[in-house]
Scaffold this motif. Structure first.
Motif, PDB file in Angstrom:
ATOM      1  N   ILE A 197      38.832  22.732  40.438  1.00 36.28           N
ATOM      2  CA  ILE A 197      38.160  23.199  39.147  1.00 36.28           C
ATOM      3  C   ILE A 197      37.082  23.963  39.284  1.00 36.28           C
ATOM      4  O   ILE A 197      36.804  25.379  38.725  1.00 36.28           O
ATOM      5  CB  ILE A 197      38.202  22.438  38.030  1.00 36.28           C
ATOM      6  CG1 ILE A 197      38.297  22.848  36.563  1.00 36.28           C
ATOM      7  CG2 ILE A 197      37.219  21.241  38.116  1.00 36.28           C
ATOM      8  CD1 ILE A 197      39.425  23.549  36.171  1.00 36.28           C
ATOM      9  N   HIS A 198      36.277  23.544  40.105  1.00 39.61           N
ATOM     10  CA  HIS A 198      34.852  24.401  40.374  1.00 39.61           C
ATOM     11  C   HIS A 198      35.266  25.634  41.056  1.00 39.61           C
ATOM     12  O   HIS A 198      34.589  26.733  40.390  1.00 39.61           O
ATOM     13  CB  HIS A 198      33.950  23.437  41.042  1.00 39.61           C
ATOM     14  CG  HIS A 198      33.704  22.129  40.563  1.00 39.61           C
ATOM     15  ND1 HIS A 198      32.971  21.891  39.450  1.00 39.61           N
ATOM     16  CD2 HIS A 198      34.368  20.781  41.184  1.00 39.61           C
ATOM     17  CE1 HIS A 198      33.032  20.572  39.211  1.00 39.61           C
ATOM     18  NE2 HIS A 198      33.690  19.988  40.136  1.00 39.61           N
ATOM     19  N   PHE A 207      34.370  29.422  39.336  1.00 35.60           N
ATOM     20  CA  PHE A 207      33.517  30.561  39.964  1.00 35.60           C
ATOM     21  C   PHE A 207      34.317  31.538  39.987  1.00 35.60           C
ATOM     22  O   PHE A 207      33.594  32.694  39.667  1.00 35.60           O
ATOM     23  CB  PHE A 207      33.079  29.860  41.257  1.00 35.60           C
ATOM     24  CG  PHE A 207      32.323  30.652  41.939  1.00 35.60           C
ATOM     25  CD1 PHE A 207      30.968  30.996  41.625  1.00 35.60           C
ATOM     26  CD2 PHE A 207      32.756  31.487  43.011  1.00 35.60           C
ATOM     27  CE1 PHE A 207      30.033  31.928  42.395  1.00 35.60           C
ATOM     28  CE2 PHE A 207      32.086  32.595  43.638  1.00 35.60           C
ATOM     29  CZ  PHE A 207      30.675  32.786  43.326  1.00 35.60           C
ATOM     30  N   LEU A 208      35.535  31.476  40.174  1.00 34.36           N
ATOM     31  CA  LEU A 208      36.495  32.797  40.317  1.00 34.36           C
ATOM     32  C   LEU A 208      36.636  33.576  38.984  1.00 34.36           C
ATOM     33  O   LEU A 208      36.488  34.765  38.870  1.00 34.36           O
ATOM     34  CB  LEU A 208      37.857  32.576  41.116  1.00 34.36           C
ATOM     35  CG  LEU A 208      37.625  32.110  42.402  1.00 34.36           C
ATOM     36  CD1 LEU A 208      39.087  32.034  43.026  1.00 34.36           C
ATOM     37  CD2 LEU A 208      37.061  33.236  43.289  1.00 34.36           C
ATOM     38  N   PHE A 209      36.501  32.735  37.933  1.00 38.09           N
ATOM     39  CA  PHE A 209      36.755  33.534  36.766  1.00 38.09           C
ATOM     40  C   PHE A 209      35.402  34.257  36.468  1.00 38.09           C
ATOM     41  O   PHE A 209      35.335  35.272  35.919  1.00 38.09           O
ATOM     42  CB  PHE A 209      36.758  32.136  35.557  1.00 38.09           C
ATOM     43  CG  PHE A 209      38.180  32.007  35.274  1.00 38.09           C
ATOM     44  CD1 PHE A 209      39.518  32.765  36.010  1.00 38.09           C
ATOM     45  CD2 PHE A 209      38.835  30.871  34.696  1.00 38.09           C
ATOM     46  CE1 PHE A 209      40.564  32.456  35.600  1.00 38.09           C
ATOM     47  CE2 PHE A 209      39.906  30.467  34.268  1.00 38.09           C
ATOM     48  CZ  PHE A 209      40.932  31.151  34.934  1.00 38.09           C
ATOM     49  N   ALA A 262      30.382  22.200  29.565  1.00 40.52           N
ATOM     50  CA  ALA A 262      29.656  23.285  29.207  1.00 40.52           C
ATOM     51  C   ALA A 262      28.467  23.362  30.019  1.00 40.52           C
ATOM     52  O   ALA A 262      28.090  24.820  30.433  1.00 40.52           O
ATOM     53  CB  ALA A 262      28.848  22.929  28.011  1.00 40.52           C
ATOM     54  N   VAL A 263      27.883  22.591  30.798  1.00 39.24           N
ATOM     55  CA  VAL A 263      26.782  22.489  31.786  1.00 39.24           C
ATOM     56  C   VAL A 263      27.471  23.239  32.957  1.00 39.24           C
ATOM     57  O   VAL A 263      26.915  24.219  33.712  1.00 39.24           O
ATOM     58  CB  VAL A 263      26.286  21.214  32.163  1.00 39.24           C
ATOM     59  CG1 VAL A 263      25.225  21.376  33.472  1.00 39.24           C
ATOM     60  CG2 VAL A 263      25.458  20.748  30.896  1.00 39.24           C
ATOM     61  N   GLU A 264      28.852  22.685  33.411  1.00 32.58           N
ATOM     62  CA  GLU A 264      29.352  23.307  34.682  1.00 32.58           C
ATOM     63  C   GLU A 264      29.656  24.814  34.513  1.00 32.58           C
ATOM     64  O   GLU A 264      29.466  25.827  35.334  1.00 32.58           O
ATOM     65  CB  GLU A 264      30.742  22.678  35.000  1.00 32.58           C
ATOM     66  CG  GLU A 264      31.328  23.047  36.118  1.00 32.58           C
ATOM     67  CD  GLU A 264      30.721  22.999  37.278  1.00 32.58           C
ATOM     68  OE1 GLU A 264      31.013  23.411  38.427  1.00 32.58           O
ATOM     69  OE2 GLU A 264      29.962  21.995  37.341  1.00 32.58           O
ATOM     70  N   TRP A 265      30.116  25.259  33.208  1.00 32.50           N
ATOM     71  CA  TRP A 265      30.527  26.650  32.893  1.00 32.50           C
ATOM     72  C   TRP A 265      29.252  27.553  33.017  1.00 32.50           C
ATOM     73  O   TRP A 265      29.021  28.597  33.555  1.00 32.50           O
ATOM     74  CB  TRP A 265      31.073  26.745  31.366  1.00 32.50           C
ATOM     75  CG  TRP A 265      31.288  27.974  30.829  1.00 32.50           C
ATOM     76  CD1 TRP A 265      32.177  28.970  31.342  1.00 32.50           C
ATOM     77  CD2 TRP A 265      30.670  28.766  29.846  1.00 32.50           C
ATOM     78  NE1 TRP A 265      32.300  29.995  30.754  1.00 32.50           N
ATOM     79  CE2 TRP A 265      31.230  29.795  29.649  1.00 32.50           C
ATOM     80  CE3 TRP A 265      29.532  28.280  29.059  1.00 32.50           C
ATOM     81  CZ2 TRP A 265      30.866  30.899  28.780  1.00 32.50           C
ATOM     82  CZ3 TRP A 265      29.074  29.098  28.072  1.00 32.50           C
ATOM     83  CH2 TRP A 265      29.829  30.460  27.841  1.00 32.50           C
ATOM     84  N   LEU A 266      28.084  26.987  32.551  1.00 32.11           N
ATOM     85  CA  LEU A 266      26.784  27.741  32.518  1.00 32.11           C
ATOM     86  C   LEU A 266      26.472  27.941  33.981  1.00 32.11           C
ATOM     87  O   LEU A 266      26.024  28.976  34.465  1.00 32.11           O
ATOM     88  CB  LEU A 266      25.631  27.032  31.849  1.00 32.11           C
ATOM     89  CG  LEU A 266      25.921  27.261  30.152  1.00 32.11           C
ATOM     90  CD1 LEU A 266      24.927  26.445  29.492  1.00 32.11           C
ATOM     91  CD2 LEU A 266      25.818  28.645  29.872  1.00 32.11           C
ATOM     92  N   GLY A 267      26.477  26.825  34.743  1.00 33.44           N
ATOM     93  CA  GLY A 267      26.416  26.954  36.169  1.00 33.44           C
ATOM     94  C   GLY A 267      27.005  27.844  37.050  1.00 33.44           C
ATOM     95  O   GLY A 267      26.459  28.620  37.768  1.00 33.44           O
ATOM     96  N   GLN A 268      28.290  27.854  36.811  1.00 34.21           N
ATOM     97  CA  GLN A 268      29.234  28.759  37.325  1.00 34.21           C
ATOM     98  C   GLN A 268      28.866  30.348  37.017  1.00 34.21           C
ATOM     99  O   GLN A 268      29.108  31.311  37.828  1.00 34.21           O
ATOM    100  CB  GLN A 268      30.720  28.319  37.174  1.00 34.21           C
ATOM    101  CG  GLN A 268      31.167  27.187  37.904  1.00 34.21           C
ATOM    102  CD  GLN A 268      30.983  26.993  39.381  1.00 34.21           C
ATOM    103  OE1 GLN A 268      30.833  27.796  40.179  1.00 34.21           O
ATOM    104  NE2 GLN A 268      30.920  25.742  39.817  1.00 34.21           N
TER     105      GLN A 268
END
Length: 95
Positions: free
Chosen positions: A2-3, A7-9, A66-72
């Protein structure tokens, strides 16, 4: 996995937003795209960036997602800027 998808998105979304700008079109393509194409690319880029949020939330939980989204988003923006800088500099030297 999923990570990588997130990242690709993010990368594709930021790349589409950059390609929708006139200056970047000249740097990357050597010509300006039609206005309708640029608008569709801008909308598509925003759609990909916004789509990544519910994907992250549903896959990882809304707090961590949400944290992962901001990081990606940060990683995708950084890679987009680095590649755009490299391609623009390469085009300016005539290579």
């Amino acid at each position: 996995m999923i990570h990588l998808l997130l990242f690709l998105f993010a990368f594709a979304g930021f790349a589409m937003l950059c390609a929708a700008r006139d200056r970047h079109q000249r740097d990357l393509l050597g010509r300006k795209l039609r206005a309708g194409t640029a608008v569709r690319m801008r909308r598509g880029g925003l759609f990909l960036l916004l789509l990544a949020y519910p994907v992250a939330g549903l896959a990882l939980g809304w707090g961590y997602g949400a944290v992962e989204w901001l990081g990606q988003l940060s990683g995708g923006a950084l890679l987009t800027v680095l590649l755009l800088t490299h391609l623009s500099a390469r085009g300016a030297t005539g290579r």
